[in-house]
Each structure stands twice: as C-alpha cells, then as structure tokens.
Design an enzyme around this catalytic site. Structure first.
Site, PDB file in Angstrom:
ATOM      1  N   HIS A  80      -9.490   1.285   5.005  1.00  9.77           N
ATOM      2  CA  HIS A  80      -8.219   1.468   5.707  1.00  9.77           C
ATOM      3  C   HIS A  80      -8.427   2.445   6.860  1.00  9.77           C
ATOM      4  O   HIS A  80      -9.224   3.381   6.743  1.00  9.77           O
ATOM      5  CB  HIS A  80      -7.159   1.992   4.737  1.00  9.77           C
ATOM      6  CG  HIS A  80      -5.794   1.971   5.322  1.00  9.77           C
ATOM      7  ND1 HIS A  80      -5.357   2.941   6.190  1.00  9.77           N
ATOM      8  CD2 HIS A  80      -4.770   1.091   5.203  1.00  9.77           C
ATOM      9  CE1 HIS A  80      -4.121   2.653   6.575  1.00  9.77           C
ATOM     10  NE2 HIS A  80      -3.742   1.533   5.987  1.00  9.77           N
ATOM     11  N   GLU A  93      -6.796   4.850   7.833  1.00  5.82           N
ATOM     12  CA  GLU A  93      -6.557   6.259   7.468  1.00  5.82           C
ATOM     13  C   GLU A  93      -7.761   6.843   6.723  1.00  5.82           C
ATOM     14  O   GLU A  93      -8.052   8.028   6.844  1.00  5.82           O
ATOM     15  CB  GLU A  93      -5.257   6.366   6.647  1.00  5.82           C
ATOM     16  CG  GLU A  93      -4.037   6.147   7.537  1.00  5.82           C
ATOM     17  CD  GLU A  93      -2.847   5.499   6.851  1.00  5.82           C
ATOM     18  OE1 GLU A  93      -2.789   5.493   5.615  1.00  5.82           O
ATOM     19  OE2 GLU A  93      -1.977   4.988   7.578  1.00  5.82           O
ATOM     20  N   LYS A 110       0.055   4.259  -0.257  1.00  9.16           N
ATOM     21  CA  LYS A 110      -0.598   5.434   0.343  1.00  9.16           C
ATOM     22  C   LYS A 110      -0.385   6.671  -0.548  1.00  9.16           C
ATOM     23  O   LYS A 110      -0.372   6.545  -1.764  1.00  9.16           O
ATOM     24  CB  LYS A 110      -0.104   5.646   1.774  1.00  9.16           C
ATOM     25  CG  LYS A 110      -0.215   4.362   2.601  1.00  9.16           C
ATOM     26  CD  LYS A 110       0.004   4.549   4.069  1.00  9.16           C
ATOM     27  CE  LYS A 110      -0.146   3.212   4.773  1.00  9.16           C
ATOM     28  NZ  LYS A 110      -0.043   3.309   6.211  1.00  9.16           N
ATOM     29  N   GLU A 153      -5.512  -4.904  10.604  1.00  4.26           N
ATOM     30  CA  GLU A 153      -4.505  -3.867  10.806  1.00  4.26           C
ATOM     31  C   GLU A 153      -4.784  -3.120  12.107  1.00  4.26           C
ATOM     32  O   GLU A 153      -5.605  -2.180  12.123  1.00  4.26           O
ATOM     33  CB  GLU A 153      -4.530  -2.868   9.643  1.00  4.26           C
ATOM     34  CG  GLU A 153      -4.222  -3.488   8.304  1.00  4.26           C
ATOM     35  CD  GLU A 153      -3.584  -2.479   7.354  1.00  4.26           C
ATOM     36  OE1 GLU A 153      -2.502  -2.762   6.856  1.00  4.26           O
ATOM     37  OE2 GLU A 153      -4.167  -1.404   7.154  1.00  4.26           O
ATOM     38  N   GLY A 207       2.500   2.116  10.855  1.00  6.04           N
ATOM     39  CA  GLY A 207       3.505   3.168  10.726  1.00  6.04           C
ATOM     40  C   GLY A 207       4.227   3.519  12.015  1.00  6.04           C
ATOM     41  O   GLY A 207       4.912   4.535  12.080  1.00  6.04           O
ATOM     42  N   ASN A 253       0.863  -1.174   0.000  1.00  5.81           N
ATOM     43  CA  ASN A 253       0.000   0.000   0.000  1.00  5.81           C
ATOM     44  C   ASN A 253       0.904   1.230   0.000  1.00  5.81           C
ATOM     45  O   ASN A 253       1.506   1.552   1.013  1.00  5.81           O
ATOM     46  CB  ASN A 253      -0.895  -0.042   1.255  1.00  5.81           C
ATOM     47  CG  ASN A 253      -1.713   1.219   1.442  1.00  5.81           C
ATOM     48  OD1 ASN A 253      -1.790   2.056   0.546  1.00  5.81           O
ATOM     49  ND2 ASN A 253      -2.325   1.346   2.617  1.00  5.81           N
TER      50      ASN A 253
END
Ligand code: PGA
Length: 249
Positions: free
Chosen positions: A93, A95, A11, A163, A169, A9
């Site tokens: 996701h 985010e 991003k 996740e 991260g 991914n």
C-alpha cells in the site's frame, strides 16, 4: 468470469466497538455475487473473524513480514494472519511505501511468504501526482508490476489494486479513461508475463476515494474487477452501497 471483490481497508482505525459494522454488513449481504473482504487492524482480526463466522465476509491483514518468523519486533508473519482468521493480505500500500520505505523487491518477497501461508496477496501499485504530471504513470506502473509481483502469481493467490497515490483519501478520482488506461496496461502486463489463462484470471481492483456516489461509474470501466476502499469502508451503510453497486455491475 472473474468474481468481483469489494475490499475494505480500515487502515489504523477501529476497536472492538466497530465490530457492530460487521454484523450490519453481514445482515445486508447474506448472499452477495461479489466477494466481500475486510482488512481491519491486526488487533481486531481474531474477534472480527468470530463476528463474521458463517457470513459471506472474509478477512485480510494490512501487511506481513517477508520472513516466516523470527526476531522482528512489532511485525506480523503471514502465518499469524492466517492463524487469526485472515485469508488475504494487502501488500505494498502506498502508505506502507511512504511510511516504512517499502520497495517493490520487499513487497515481492512479502507476497511470496504470503503465498506460502496460503494467503491471497493484494498487491498495490500506483503513481504519485508528480509522476502523473510528468506523464510517467504507465512507466511507473509497469516497473511496479515487474518487480512487486512474484513469478508464482496466479488468479487465485494474487489480486492487483491500482491506487493512484493522489486519489487516496483526497476525494479526487481519476477520469474513467485514466482508470481504464492503467487497468488495461496491468492486464496486458499480466498476460505477457503469465500467459493469457492466468493473465485474464487475476482480479484488478481500483482504489482511491471510492464512494457510493462514484462506485457505479468506476465499476463500469473495463478491467475494473472491484474496489479497495478506505474511508468509505468504515461505515457499514456506505460500504454496503458500494457492494450493491458492484453486485449490479
Ligand atoms: P480511500 O483509501 O478510499 O480512503 O481513498 C483507499 C486505500 O487507501 O486503499
């Protein structure tokens, strides 16, 4: 046997200059045992699909709209992703959930539209650190599984990515038994809802700070069918080592 998946991914990273990473990755893995999927920003999909043509690498989007088309400025339809060369799309996701207020119901609607466009939906679930500290992890995941996954899900059109939000991260990775507990719960939820045949065919990926240095250990956990990799997917050599760990698992 479920075929493992190494999904990257990117991003909001990457311009045409980074397509060189795709060429390097394709050279390193001409005939992998696992599936290799890269989800670049939408701006790169078309050029990446040309760069990956004839290789084992397939492409995915990072989001799509729930509507088939229409007046939704700045959004991307599932059929447009397919048209640009994608065969999958990441949905829900964390985010997207935090930046854009996405709910489980919205994610389920997007997944249904993705199926209609012939895309595989990689549906993300995961608890925040506060939810884990409050011992709510299993309830949170159960709720997300119940509401974000469409009734039409099968082993072909759906992949689940676990996740934990606090692991994305951050360099922090759950203990083996914590990953195993959630993946087992997801498998049980799939079996109960869709029956054992579909339930056992859906791939369940782990995502959150997967690196070459921890990949072997994570891939050894039962019901971990691969990884959704953020930061370490941006460099071909790191992602290549993760693919090799998966091929050897
Ligand atoms: P990370 O991201 O590997 O950089 O932690 C994973 C993800 O968000 O999919």
């Amino acid at each position: 046997m479920r075929r493992k998946i190494a999904a990257g991914n990117w991003k909001m990273n990457g311009t045409a200059a980074e397509l060189i990473e795709i060429a390097a990755l394709a050279r390193a893995h001409p005939d992998p045992d696992c599936e290799i999927l890269i989800c670049p920003p939408a701006t790169l999909l078309h050029r990446m699909s040309e760069a990956a043509h004839g290789t084992a690498i397939r492409m995915g989007g990072q989001d799509c709209h729930a509507a088939v088309s229409g007046a939704h400025t700045g959004d991307i339809a599932a059929a447009m992703l397919a048209d640009a060369g994608a065969s999958a799309v990441i949905l829900g996701h964390s985010e997207r959930r935090s930046d854009h207020g996405e709910t489980d119901d919205r994610i389920r609607a997007k997944a249904s539209t993705a199926f209609e466009a012939g895309l595989q939906a990689i549906i993300c679930v995961g608890e925040t650190e506060t939810q884990r500290d409050a011992a709510n992890t299993l309830d949170v995941i159960s709720t997300q599984m119940a509401h974000a996954v469409p009734d039409a899900s099968t082993g072909e059109n759906t992949v689940i990515a676990y996740e934990p939000v606090w692991a994305i991260g951050t360099g922090r990775v759950p203990a083996r038994d914590q990953i195993g507990e959630v993946h087992e719960l997801i498998r049980t939820r799939l079996n109960n809802r869709f029956g054992a045949e579909i339930g056992r065919s859906v791939r369940i990926l782990y995502g959150g700070s997967v690196k070459p240095s921890n990949a072997v250990e994570i891939f050894g956990v039962p019901n971990v069918d691969g990884a959704l990799v953020g930061g370490a997917s941006l460099r071909a050599d790191d992602f290549s080592n993760i693919i090799s760990a998966l091929d050897g698992a």
